[in-house]
Design an enzyme around this catalytic site. Structure first.
Site, PDB file in Angstrom:
ATOM      1  N   HIS A 141      25.189  52.985  39.705  1.00 14.21           N
ATOM      2  CA  HIS A 141      26.019  54.023  39.082  1.00 14.21           C
ATOM      3  C   HIS A 141      25.360  55.403  39.076  1.00 14.21           C
ATOM      4  CE1 HIS A 141      29.013  51.193  37.832  1.00 14.21           C
ATOM      5  NE2 HIS A 141      28.215  50.548  37.007  1.00 14.21           N
ATOM      6  N   ASP A 177      29.247  43.501  42.262  1.00 18.43           N
ATOM      7  CA  ASP A 177      29.145  43.700  40.816  1.00 18.43           C
ATOM      8  C   ASP A 177      30.546  43.808  40.234  1.00 18.43           C
ATOM      9  OD1 ASP A 177      28.738  45.477  38.276  1.00 18.43           O
ATOM     10  OD2 ASP A 177      26.677  45.125  38.910  1.00 18.43           O
ATOM     11  N   HIS A 179      31.507  45.986  38.216  1.00 21.80           N
ATOM     12  CA  HIS A 179      31.825  47.414  38.126  1.00 21.80           C
ATOM     13  C   HIS A 179      31.823  48.042  39.518  1.00 21.80           C
ATOM     14  CE1 HIS A 179      29.959  46.329  34.215  1.00 21.80           C
ATOM     15  NE2 HIS A 179      30.894  47.118  33.729  1.00 21.80           N
ATOM     16  N   TYR A 310      24.725  40.771  31.853  1.00 25.60           N
ATOM     17  CA  TYR A 310      24.261  40.943  30.481  1.00 25.60           C
ATOM     18  C   TYR A 310      24.280  39.646  29.681  1.00 25.60           C
ATOM     19  CZ  TYR A 310      24.945  45.381  32.555  1.00 25.60           C
ATOM     20  OH  TYR A 310      24.879  46.412  33.463  1.00 25.60           O
TER      21      TYR A 310
END
Length: 398
Positions: A141, A177, A179, A310
Site C-alpha cells: 500500500h 491479498d 486488499h 491478521y
C-alpha cells in the site's frame, strides 16, 4: 505441474533477518510482528530451512538510492524524521496516523524489509536461485510519497523497480491479498514493462476503495493493470474460479521474464479485518499455481512476498510456511501435524493454543469459467467485468 514434479526440490533463497520483527507499530496494532517470528519458527520446526537447495539469507537494509527507485527524497526524509520524533504526526506523509503509528525503528525496520525483497530480486535475476521468498515483505500500500495501510516502504514495488533497473523488459506482479495492491499499481501505472494483477475484495466494502475493473493502466500502458474485485463472502470455490479465469491467460499473453507475487493471508475466513471466506488449503493451492506458472512462463524466476494477514496464530504462520515449502519444491502434506516444539513456542509467546495440523480440513473444488458462466451471479459478473476491461488490450477474447 504434476504432484511428482512439485515434490522435486527447487533452488530457494529464503530471506530472513530476525531484526525485521522490529517493524512493530506497538501493542494493539493489527500488524503484530509475532506473526513473522512464528512463521520462521514453523519453517524451522518442519526442517524447511535446511532442505536441499534452500539457503537462508539476510540482506542489508535498502539504502536511500534504492528507496528512491520508488519513493521521493522528501518522503524518505519524513520517515527518518518520524523515527526520531515518533510522538509527532505527519498526515501529509501518512505518518503518525491511525493506521501508521510512528515508532523509533520505523525507517530502519522498513528499509530492512525492503532490502530483503530487493536482494531477492537481484538473486533471481542474476541466476543465483530460481525462487526467492521474503514473507516479511509485501507492503503493497505504500505510495511514493506517503505511508498507507500499515505500509511504509513498498518493498514489492522496489523489487520490480530493481528488476527493471537490471534490464528486465517484462515483469508481472500478481497480488492475492484481500486488499487491492494499490501502491504497486500506482508506481507502474504508466509503465508498459510491468503488468500488475490484483485479486481482492470489492472496493465498495474494503480499504483502500480502489481496484475497480476499469483501472487498466495509464495512457502509455493500456492493459498494464488488471483488477478483479470479489464480492464480500467469496469462499474457496469462487476465489479459485476467479483466479483461474483471469490470471493464467493474462500472464501467458504478457510473457513475463520474472514473476513477483504478493501472498497476503488476509483472504482467510478468520481474518478480523476483511470479509472473504477463503481457507488455508485454497491459499496453498494458489501458491502452487503461481509456482507452476513461474516454471511455465519465466524459466522459474519467481520472487514471492507475504503481505497482510491478521489472524496471527491460526492462519499466517501456516499459510506462509506452505508458501516457503512450495517455493522449495518440498510441499508439506496437509495431514501433517504442527510440531510440538512450535506449539509450545506459540503458547509461550501468545498464551494461546496453536493449530494442530497444516490444514483447515477443506477440500477446495472450483468450476472452470470456460465451462460456462451465470450472468446473474455476482462473482461471474465480476470476472466478466475484469476480462472485458483488460483482455482486449493484450489481444485476448473476453
Amino acid at each position: 505441474m504434476p504432484d511428482a514434479e512439485r515434490d522435486t526440490p527447487c533452488g530457494l533463497h529464503l530471506f530472513w533477518d530476525e531484526a525485521v520483527t522490529a517493524y512493530d507499530f506497538g501493542p494493539g496494532h493489527p500488524m503484530d510482528p509475532t506473526r513473522l517470528a512464528l512463521t520462521m519458527r514453523l519453517v524451522e520446526a518442519l526442517g524447511l530451512d535446511a532442505g536441499p537447495g534452500v539457503t537462508v539469507r539476510a540482506a542489508p537494509p535498502a539504502g536511500e538510492s534504492t528507496l528512491r527507485l520508488v519513493h521521493t527524497r522528501e518522503y524518505v526524509e519524513a520517515v527518518k524524521y518520524a523515527a526520531a520524533h515518533p510522538d509527532e504526526s505527519d498526515p501529509r506523509h501518512g505518518l503518525g496516523t491511525d493506521d501508521n503509528w510512528a515508532f523509533p525503528a520505523i525507517h530502519s525496520a522498513s528499509a530492512l524489509i525492503a532490502g530483503q525483497s530487493v536482494a531477492a530480486a537481484e538473486a533471481v535475476w542474476h541466476g543465483e536461485t530460481p525462487h526467492a521468498v521474503n514473507f516479511a515483505g509485501g507492503l503493497h500500500h505504500a505510495m511514493p510519497a506517503k505511508a498507507s495501510g500499515f505500509c511504509v516502504y513498498n518493498d514489492p514495488a522496489l523489487a520490480v523497480a530493481r528488476l527493471l533497473e537490471l534490464g528486465a523488459e517484462r515483469v508481472a506482479y500478481v497480488d492475492v491479498d484481500v486488499h487491492h495492491g494499490d501502491g504497486v499499481q500506482q508506481v507502474f501505472w504508466n509503465d508498459p514493462r510491468v503488468l500488475t494483477i490484483s485479486l481482492h475484495e470489492h472496493p465498495a466494502t474494503l480499504f483502500p476503495q480502489t481496484g475497480w475493473p476499469t483501472e487498466t493502466g495509464g495512457p502509455d500502458a493500456p492493459g498494464s493493470a488488471a483488477n478483479l474485485p470479489l464480492p464480500a463472502g467469496t469462499g474457496d470455490a469462487g476465489w479459485l474460479r476467479a483466479f483461474h479465469a483471469v490470471v493464467p491467460e493474462l500472464l501467458t499473453a504478457f510473457r513475463p521474464q520474472v514473476l513477483v507475487t504478493q501472498h497476503g493471508a488476509d483472504t482467510h475466513l478468520e481474518d478480523p479485518l476483511a470479509h472473504l471466506a477463503v481457507t488455508l488449503d485454497a491459499q496453498r493451492m494458489i501458491a502452487e499455481e503461481l509456482h507452476d506458472l513461474a516454471h511455465q512462463l519465466t524459466g522459474g524466476r519467481w520472487i514471492a512476498t507475504g503481505g497482510g494477514g491478521y489472524a496471527v496464530v491460526d492462519v499466517v504462520p501456516r499459510t506462509w510456511t506452505h508458501l516457503v515449502a512450495t517455493a522449495a519444491g518440498r510441499p508439506v502434506d496437509l495431514a501433517t501435524e504442527t510440531p510440538e516444539s512450535w506449539r509450545a513456542e506459540v503458547y509461550r509467546r501468545t498464551r494461546r493454543p496453536a493449530p494442530l495440523r497444516m490444514t483447515d480440513g477443506a477440500r477446495p473444488v472450483w468450476r472452470d469459467f470456460d465451462a460456462g458462466y451465470d450472468p446473474a451471479d455476482r462473482l461471474d459478473q465480476a470476472i466478466l467485468a475484469s476480462r472485458r476491461a483488460v483482455f482486449p488490450h493484450l489481444g485476448l477474447l473476453a
